[in-house]
Design an enzyme around this catalytic site. Structure first.
Site, PDB file in Angstrom:
ATOM      1  N   LYS A  66       0.938  -1.430  -0.140  1.00  0.00           N
ATOM      2  CA  LYS A  66      -0.374   0.014  -0.176  1.00  0.00           C
ATOM      3  C   LYS A  66       1.003   1.098   0.420  1.00  0.00           C
ATOM      4  O   LYS A  66       1.551   1.636  -0.821  1.00  0.00           O
ATOM      5  CB  LYS A  66      -0.639  -0.494   1.376  1.00  0.00           C
ATOM      6  N   HIS A 100      -8.161  -3.092  -5.941  1.00  0.00           N
ATOM      7  CA  HIS A 100      -8.859  -3.367  -4.499  1.00  0.00           C
ATOM      8  C   HIS A 100      -9.780  -2.627  -4.466  1.00  0.00           C
ATOM      9  O   HIS A 100     -10.117  -1.163  -4.468  1.00  0.00           O
ATOM     10  CB  HIS A 100      -7.538  -2.514  -4.337  1.00  0.00           C
ATOM     11  N   GLU A 139     -11.770 -10.737  -1.760  1.00  0.00           N
ATOM     12  CA  GLU A 139     -11.162  -9.737  -0.688  1.00  0.00           C
ATOM     13  C   GLU A 139     -12.336  -8.881   0.043  1.00  0.00           C
ATOM     14  O   GLU A 139     -13.055  -7.809  -0.371  1.00  0.00           O
ATOM     15  CB  GLU A 139     -10.145  -8.304  -0.695  1.00  0.00           C
ATOM     16  N   SER A 150      -6.686  -9.508   6.403  1.00  0.00           N
ATOM     17  CA  SER A 150      -6.165  -9.906   7.681  1.00  0.00           C
ATOM     18  C   SER A 150      -5.370 -10.962   7.715  1.00  0.00           C
ATOM     19  O   SER A 150      -5.731 -11.953   8.361  1.00  0.00           O
ATOM     20  CB  SER A 150      -7.459  -9.884   8.450  1.00  0.00           C
TER      21      SER A 150
END
Ligand code: PEP
Length: 253
Positions: free
Chosen positions: A11, A95, A167, A213
């Site tokens: 990121k 994303h 995700e 996570s």
């Protein structure tokens, strides 16, 4: 048999020096792991330096985003050609942070996927539902819409280079991961959709990663699920040993 793939999404973190330091540490701890593909996606500013740092290792390079045109008057954007020029083989597209903060729609995601594949980049396409959508039992509906719109108009030969990352938005950076069974159920649904949109042969070879996570304490269990082919890792990819442990857990599947 799909070879596991672990992708680190750094990121908007790390200076050039910090990125090189992390890459050098990764190079030391991630070796002799032929059973898994490993990719890091540093910020744009550090791609060139990280490329040099990982030379000679099994670690491959990816970008976190791209623009859909090859060149021109698009101030501030980075084209697929520029990403290729930096020896990137992968690019993350759609994303949830880009969908949320930059209002990237499925139509934009579709243009970016086409631009990536046209330029021989492997496109890691992110899909996932929000907490509200899961609570309203709309997970599969949301996933179906994102996949169908995102993949619209792709040729079969292009689609072979796709990677999907499931995700769930509620699991990204929250410490709260989907259970292996929850993730596997959605992955199986995605593969069924891919068989319908593309064909069974191609769908059975497309890797479907889980992201949200993932950490050393849960990666082995997630990776042991039949439909989970690897992970897209955010927070835990910023520390060499925790990322290496996740890579190791995929190796042992
Ligand atoms: C991500 O950035 O894609 C991600 C899954 O982040 P985290 O692992 O921190 O939840």
């Amino acid at each position: 048999m799909r070879k596991p793939l672990i992708v680190g999404n750094w990121k908007m973190n790390n200076s050039i020096a910090e990125s090189v330091d992390l890459a050098e540490k990764l190079k030391k701890v991630i070796k002799d792991m032929a059973g898994v593909d490993v990719v890091v996606t540093p910020p744009f500013t550090a791609l060139g330096s990280v490329r040099n740092a990982i030379k000679g290792s099994i670690i491959k390079l990816g970008a976190q985003n791209l623009f859909w045109e090859d060149k021109g008057a698009y101030t501030g954007e980075v084209s697929p050609l520029m990403i290729r020029d930096l020896d990137c083989e992968y690019v993350i597209i759609g994303h949830s942070e880009r969908r949320e903060y930059f209002k990237e729609s499925d139509e934009i995601v579709n243009k970016k996927i086409k631009a990536a594949l046209r330029n021989k980049l492997k496109a890691i396409v992110c899909v996932g539902e929000s907490l509200k959508e899961r609570e309203e039992n709309k997970t599969m509906q949301v996933i179906e819409s994102q996949i169908k719109k995102g993949l619209q108009g792709l040729s079969l030969s292009e689609a072979k280079e796709l990677i999907i990352a499931y995700e769930p938005v509620w699991a990204i950076g929250t410490g709260r991961n989907a259970t292996p069974a929850q993730a596997n159920e959605v992955h199986a649904y995605i593969r069924k959709l891919l068989s319908q949109i593309l064909n069974e042969g191609i769908a059975s070879n497309i890797k479907i990663l889980y992201g949200g996570s993932v950490k050393p304490s849960n990666s082995a269990e997630l990776m042991s699920e039949k439909e989970i082919d690897g992970a897209l890792v955010g927070g835990a990819s910023l520390e060499a040993e925790s990322f290496a442990q996740i890579v190791r857990s995929a190796c042992m599947v």
